[in-house]
Design an enzyme around this catalytic site. Structure first.
Site, mmCIF file in Angstrom:
data_model
loop_
_atom_site.group_PDB
_atom_site.id
_atom_site.type_symbol
_atom_site.label_atom_id
_atom_site.label_comp_id
_atom_site.label_asym_id
_atom_site.label_seq_id
_atom_site.Cartn_x
_atom_site.Cartn_y
_atom_site.Cartn_z
ATOM 1 N N ASP A 1 63.698 63.934 41.404
ATOM 2 C CA ASP A 1 64.280 65.274 41.313
ATOM 3 C C ASP A 1 64.652 65.664 39.882
ATOM 4 O OD1 ASP A 1 66.317 63.343 41.367
ATOM 5 O OD2 ASP A 1 67.004 63.921 43.343
ATOM 6 N N ASN B 1 76.812 62.656 51.224
ATOM 7 C CA ASN B 1 76.492 63.478 52.390
ATOM 8 C C ASN B 1 75.201 63.014 53.063
ATOM 9 O OD1 ASN B 1 74.503 64.254 50.649
ATOM 10 N ND2 ASN B 1 75.114 66.393 50.476
ATOM 11 N N HIS C 1 72.265 62.596 51.539
ATOM 12 C CA HIS C 1 70.998 63.120 50.989
ATOM 13 C C HIS C 1 70.150 62.014 50.370
ATOM 14 C CE1 HIS C 1 72.897 64.287 46.793
ATOM 15 N NE2 HIS C 1 72.432 63.054 46.760
ATOM 16 N N GLU D 1 68.918 67.848 51.074
ATOM 17 C CA GLU D 1 70.301 67.958 51.514
ATOM 18 C C GLU D 1 70.390 68.097 53.035
ATOM 19 O OE1 GLU D 1 72.465 67.283 49.415
ATOM 20 O OE2 GLU D 1 72.497 68.514 47.602
HETATM 21 C C1 F6R Z 1 68.958 60.995 42.131
HETATM 22 C C2 F6R Z 1 68.937 61.312 43.549
HETATM 23 C C3 F6R Z 1 70.186 61.334 44.381
HETATM 24 C C4 F6R Z 1 71.111 60.151 44.089
HETATM 25 C C5 F6R Z 1 72.357 60.222 44.959
HETATM 26 C C6 F6R Z 1 73.345 59.102 44.637
HETATM 27 O O1 F6R Z 1 67.654 61.014 41.607
HETATM 28 O O2 F6R Z 1 67.903 61.587 44.048
HETATM 29 O O3 F6R Z 1 69.813 61.336 45.733
HETATM 30 O O4 F6R Z 1 70.425 58.961 44.343
HETATM 31 O O5 F6R Z 1 72.998 61.452 44.770
HETATM 32 O O6 F6R Z 1 73.826 59.282 43.335
HETATM 33 P P1 F6R Z 1 74.699 58.166 42.614
HETATM 34 O O7 F6R Z 1 73.837 56.981 42.423
HETATM 35 O O8 F6R Z 1 75.092 58.787 41.293
HETATM 36 O O9 F6R Z 1 75.870 57.892 43.516
#
Ligand code: F6R
Length: 267
Positions: A83, A154, A156, A161
């Site tokens: 992303d 959440n 995702h 989402e």
């Molecule tokens: C990042 C991504 C997100 C993160 C998720 C957890 O490329 O795709 O899905 O993996 O938000 O983020 P952290 O590791 O910062 O808790």
């Protein structure tokens, strides 16, 4: 190599629980190194899906160490990141492009044209063309041999989402532009300094391309992820918890957890 303290399967997915997240990260890096080497031996190339965020940082540090020690080359590795914020300049320190540059690409020998990220500078009118092309690039590269994932609080995966889509539609979601969920925006405040500065939208690899990866390693650490982990692994398969969609390809999925993030798994 650190070993997990508990190893079991939940609804067909492999789960490994480590005492410390640093042990899980070392384990993850070793798995990725092994996968790169075995794909290179059998096919002469390897295609990796990569994640950003705080969770994989130590994994990239280990991969860089292996590269610097001479035991890992990225010369024949192709990568596709999950992303990017939209809009976002690649030069902005908060862009995922610059995250990847800082943590991995600038420190290993990956040729620049093999390290792909969605482009947060694409003009709005061409975003849909760009995201559709990204899925085509993955397909043209032979699909993902591997996908590294983190998990949002959440639930995702990437920036897919929570939604109320029927499951069949959620499983087919392609790479696209999305609105970020309020919890995702709240969690990004630590990076952007204030809520007002967090982008409201992002480009994300779709659920379909993620689930087509031939193997998936998902990392989640700390108590704050415990509910999302338990709902993803043991809850009903629903678009309201995108991580639960991984249950549809459970045989390809390994969850690396620490005692905090595993604390709500029922055994
Ligand atoms: C990042 C991504 C997100 C993160 C998720 C957890 O490329 O795709 O899905 O993996 O938000 O983020 P952290 O590791 O910062 O808790």
């Amino acid at each position: 190599m650190p070993q997990s303290t508990h190893r079991f399967s939940v609804n067909g997915a492999r789960v490994e629980i480590f005492e410390r997240s640093s042990d899980a990260s070392e384990f993850a890096a070793d798995q990725i190194r092994g996968l790169i080497q075995s794909c290179l031996t059998t096919r002469g190339k390897v295609v990796l899906g990569l994640a950003t965020g705080s969770t994989p940082e130590p994994v990239y540090a280990r991969l860089v160490e292996a590269h610097q020690a001479g035991s890992l080359s990225f010369e024949k590795v192709t990568t596709f990141n999950l992303d990017e914020y939209y809009p976002m300049s690649p030069l902005d320190p908060q862009s995922y492009r610059s995250y990847m540059h800082r943590h991995l690409f600038a420190k290993v020998d990956i040729p620049p044209h093999q390290a792909h990220l969605l482009d947060g500078t694409v003009p709005e009118a061409f975003v849909n063309d760009h995201t559709a092309q990204f899925d085509q690039w993955i397909k043209a590269g032979g699909g993902l041999d591997f996908q590294l994932l983190g998990l949002g609080r959440n639930g995702h995966i990437g920036f897919n989402e929570p939604s109320n889509l029927p499951i069949e539609q959620a499983l087919k979601l392609s790479t696209r532009i999305v609105e970020l969920h309020p919890m995702t925006i709240a969690d990004a405040v630590k990076d952007f300094g204030s809520e007002a500065l967090v982008p409201r939208r992002a480009l994300t690899m779709g659920v379909a391309s993620i689930l087509e990866a031939r193997s998936i390693l998902i990392l989640a650490f700390g108590e704050r992820k415990a509910s999302a982990v338990a709902r993803s692994l043991q809850g009903p398969i629903t678009a309201e918890v995108p991580g639960s969609l991984l249950q549809t390809v459970a045989g390809q999925v390994t969850w690396l957890l620490d005692t905090g993030s595993a604390s709500q798994i029922l055994r």
